[in-house]
Design an enzyme around this catalytic site. Structure first.
Site, PDB file in Angstrom:
ATOM      1  N   TYR A  56       3.477   7.487  17.583  1.00  0.00           N
ATOM      2  CA  TYR A  56       2.957   6.123  17.804  1.00  0.00           C
ATOM      3  C   TYR A  56       2.166   6.025  19.111  1.00  0.00           C
ATOM      4  CZ  TYR A  56       5.398   4.909  13.627  1.00  0.00           C
ATOM      5  OH  TYR A  56       5.783   4.873  12.307  1.00  0.00           O
ATOM      6  N   ASN A  92      -0.918  -4.031   8.834  1.00  0.00           N
ATOM      7  CA  ASN A  92      -1.436  -3.065   9.804  1.00  0.00           C
ATOM      8  C   ASN A  92      -0.814  -3.288  11.177  1.00  0.00           C
ATOM      9  OD1 ASN A  92      -3.000  -2.265   7.706  1.00  0.00           O
ATOM     10  ND2 ASN A  92      -4.862  -3.284   8.418  1.00  0.00           N
ATOM     11  N   ASP A  94      -2.358  -2.004  13.881  1.00  0.00           N
ATOM     12  CA  ASP A  94      -3.449  -2.004  14.862  1.00  0.00           C
ATOM     13  C   ASP A  94      -3.731  -3.442  15.308  1.00  0.00           C
ATOM     14  OD1 ASP A  94      -5.577  -3.292  13.254  1.00  0.00           O
ATOM     15  OD2 ASP A  94      -5.530  -1.477  12.035  1.00  0.00           O
ATOM     16  N   HIS A 109       4.539  -5.812   9.713  1.00  0.00           N
ATOM     17  CA  HIS A 109       5.133  -4.483   9.925  1.00  0.00           C
ATOM     18  C   HIS A 109       5.158  -4.079  11.396  1.00  0.00           C
ATOM     19  CE1 HIS A 109       4.398  -3.099   5.471  1.00  0.00           C
ATOM     20  NE2 HIS A 109       5.414  -3.918   5.604  1.00  0.00           N
ATOM     21  N   SER A 177      -2.526  -0.531  -1.034  1.00  0.00           N
ATOM     22  CA  SER A 177      -2.236   0.191  -2.276  1.00  0.00           C
ATOM     23  C   SER A 177      -1.188  -0.531  -3.116  1.00  0.00           C
ATOM     24  CB  SER A 177      -1.757   1.610  -1.949  1.00  0.00           C
ATOM     25  OG  SER A 177      -0.590   1.545  -1.161  1.00  0.00           O
ATOM     26  N   ASN A 201     -10.415  -4.137  -3.153  1.00  0.00           N
ATOM     27  CA  ASN A 201      -9.933  -2.800  -2.811  1.00  0.00           C
ATOM     28  C   ASN A 201     -10.961  -1.751  -3.228  1.00  0.00           C
ATOM     29  OD1 ASN A 201      -7.330  -1.954  -1.613  1.00  0.00           O
ATOM     30  ND2 ASN A 201      -7.307  -0.493  -3.291  1.00  0.00           N
ATOM     31  N   LEU A 202     -10.924  -0.614  -2.525  1.00  0.00           N
ATOM     32  CA  LEU A 202     -11.852   0.465  -2.851  1.00  0.00           C
ATOM     33  C   LEU A 202     -11.539   1.027  -4.240  1.00  0.00           C
ATOM     34  CD1 LEU A 202     -14.169   1.948  -1.421  1.00  0.00           C
ATOM     35  CD2 LEU A 202     -12.484   3.562  -0.522  1.00  0.00           C
ATOM     36  N   ALA A 219     -14.176  -2.771   1.959  1.00  0.00           N
ATOM     37  CA  ALA A 219     -13.843  -4.087   2.520  1.00  0.00           C
ATOM     38  C   ALA A 219     -14.984  -4.627   3.375  1.00  0.00           C
ATOM     39  CB  ALA A 219     -12.555  -3.986   3.329  1.00  0.00           C
TER      40      ALA A 219
HETATM   41  P1  OAD Z   1      -2.259   2.588   1.902  1.00  0.00           P
HETATM   42  O1  OAD Z   1      -2.793   3.786   2.634  1.00  0.00           O
HETATM   43  O2  OAD Z   1      -1.078   2.796   1.015  1.00  0.00           O
HETATM   44  O3  OAD Z   1      -3.405   1.966   1.003  1.00  0.00           O
HETATM   45  C1  OAD Z   1      -4.685   1.703   1.490  1.00  0.00           C
HETATM   46  C2  OAD Z   1      -5.519   1.106   0.365  1.00  0.00           C
HETATM   47  O4  OAD Z   1      -6.782   0.783   0.898  1.00  0.00           O
HETATM   48  C3  OAD Z   1      -5.749   2.056  -0.826  1.00  0.00           C
HETATM   49  O5  OAD Z   1      -5.522   1.346  -2.037  1.00  0.00           O
HETATM   50  C4  OAD Z   1      -7.226   2.435  -0.696  1.00  0.00           C
HETATM   51  O6  OAD Z   1      -7.864   2.588  -1.960  1.00  0.00           O
HETATM   52  C5  OAD Z   1      -7.790   1.209   0.011  1.00  0.00           C
HETATM   53  N1  OAD Z   1      -8.993   1.480   0.825  1.00  0.00           N
HETATM   54  C6  OAD Z   1      -9.308   2.593   1.520  1.00  0.00           C
HETATM   55  N2  OAD Z   1     -10.471   2.440   2.161  1.00  0.00           N
HETATM   56  C7  OAD Z   1     -10.909   1.185   1.883  1.00  0.00           C
HETATM   57  C8  OAD Z   1     -12.052   0.410   2.249  1.00  0.00           C
HETATM   58  N3  OAD Z   1     -12.993   0.899   3.051  1.00  0.00           N
HETATM   59  N4  OAD Z   1     -12.159  -0.848   1.768  1.00  0.00           N
HETATM   60  C9  OAD Z   1     -11.205  -1.364   0.947  1.00  0.00           C
HETATM   61  N5  OAD Z   1     -10.116  -0.696   0.569  1.00  0.00           N
HETATM   62  C10 OAD Z   1      -9.953   0.565   1.024  1.00  0.00           C
HETATM   63  O7  OAD Z   1      -1.970   1.471   2.994  1.00  0.00           O
HETATM   64  P2  OAD Z   1      -1.124   0.128   2.883  1.00  0.00           P
HETATM   65  O8  OAD Z   1      -1.151  -0.401   1.495  1.00  0.00           O
HETATM   66  O9  OAD Z   1      -1.571  -0.740   3.982  1.00  0.00           O
HETATM   67  O10 OAD Z   1       4.100   0.537   6.582  1.00  0.00           O
HETATM   68  O11 OAD Z   1       0.312   0.673   3.206  1.00  0.00           O
HETATM   69  C11 OAD Z   1       1.388  -0.242   3.265  1.00  0.00           C
HETATM   70  C12 OAD Z   1       2.413   0.196   4.272  1.00  0.00           C
HETATM   71  O12 OAD Z   1       2.822   1.540   4.008  1.00  0.00           O
HETATM   72  C13 OAD Z   1       1.900   0.267   5.676  1.00  0.00           C
HETATM   73  O13 OAD Z   1       1.906  -0.969   6.345  1.00  0.00           O
HETATM   74  C14 OAD Z   1       2.864   1.202   6.328  1.00  0.00           C
HETATM   75  C15 OAD Z   1       2.982   2.242   5.259  1.00  0.00           C
HETATM   76  O14 OAD Z   1       4.137   2.941   5.230  1.00  0.00           O
HETATM   77  C16 OAD Z   1       4.658   0.652   7.795  1.00  0.00           C
HETATM   78  O15 OAD Z   1       4.135   1.241   8.730  1.00  0.00           O
HETATM   79  C17 OAD Z   1       5.967  -0.021   7.905  1.00  0.00           C
END
Ligand code: OAD
Length: 232
Positions: A56, A92, A94, A109, A177, A201-202, A219
């Site tokens: 981190y 996120n 960040d 989160h 996702s 979503n992508l 996005a």
């Molecule tokens: P993921 O990495 O699981 O999913 C990211 C999503 O964004 C995917 O569906 C990609 O297709 C999409 N994507 C990628 N680039 C993109 C773009 N330029 N524009 C639009 N979409 C795009 O991330 P999260 O769903 O955020 O938890 O993950 C959820 C949680 O899992 C996170 O908050 C984290 C992780 O474990 C903790 O840290 C507690």
């Protein structure tokens, strides 16, 4: 159709991808070269605090090298100009939404720029590295850890999010996702309550079929287009 007044927006790693922050489930399912369970669970923190804190620290240091992108800026503009209720819930850790100017924001989160005391439970803003054993500014225990909600822990402000969903006319999910609950369940709640749902979503996400409207693409393009539509 009910006119849209109150909006809840959920964002995930995809919203920050174009700023240069890696998504969690990239190729190979690794997060910056690590299995999520090695850096994002209470067990991992107990087993190897040096590794988890360093991981981190690196993510926190990376924030100085990245900037909000067009999607963050568009959501901040919507927040500033939307007259109805609006809540931006991000998964996120960040700080790009707040740096873009979003105010009505919840980090469900946790946040890289915050530390959590494992002893007294107080959270405090934190910059720079956070070695294991750092002293809590509130209770002085050497128990500060990254303020990240690990798997198995309760996300922040769930009651606020649930209340906002109950009042919402539109639920929008961007760049996630849909693999991690409870956030992945917000679309189910929204549908149960008869709220309109939109996904941007992508790629198709795990829950794409659940949304009334699903828009594909980066996005940085889809979100500004949608915000222009909303502010019409
Ligand atoms: P993921 O990495 O699981 O999913 C990211 C999503 O964004 C995917 O569906 C990609 O297709 C999409 N994507 C990628 N680039 C993109 C773009 N330029 N524009 C639009 N979409 C795009 O991330 P999260 O769903 O955020 O938890 O993950 C959820 C949680 O899992 C996170 O908050 C984290 C992780 O474990 C903790 O840290 C507690």
């Amino acid at each position: 159709m009910t006119p849209i007044r109150n909006i809840v927006i959920l964002t995930g790693a995809g919203v920050s991808a174009e700023s240069g922050i890696a998504t969690f489930r990239g190729p190979g399912g690794l997060w910056e070269g690590h299995r999520v369970e090695d850096v994002c669970t209470p067990q991992a923190l107990r087993r190897d605090p040096e590794l988890v804190h360093r991981f981190y620290d690196e993510r926190r240091a990376k924030l100085a090298e990245v900037e909000p992108n067009a999607a963050h800026r568009a959501l901040a503009r919507l927040d500033a100009e939307w007259a109805g209720e609006l809540l931006l819930v991000t998964q996120n850790v960040d700080d790009l939404h707040e740096r873009a100017g979003s105010k009505r924001l919840i980090h469900m989160h946790g946040e890289l720029k915050s530390a959590l005391c494992a002893e007294c439970g107080k959270r405090a803003p934190h910059e720079g590295s956070l070695p294991p054993g750092s002293a809590c500014p509130t209770c002085a225990s050497p128990a500060l850890r990254p303020d990240i909600v690990f798997f198995g822990e309760m996300p922040y402000a769930m009651h606020v999010i649930e209340r906002a969903l109950e009042q919402a006319d539109l639920f929008v999910s961007i760049g996630t996702s849909g693999a991690v609950y409870p956030a992945a369940g917000f679309v189910h709640s929204a549908r149960r309550m008869g709220i309109a749902t939109l996904e941007m979503n992508l790629d198709p996400s795990e829950g794409s079929m659940m949304f009334d409207d699903s828009r594909r693409g980066p996005a940085g393009e889809r979100v500004p287009e949608w915000v222009d539509e909303m502010l019409g």
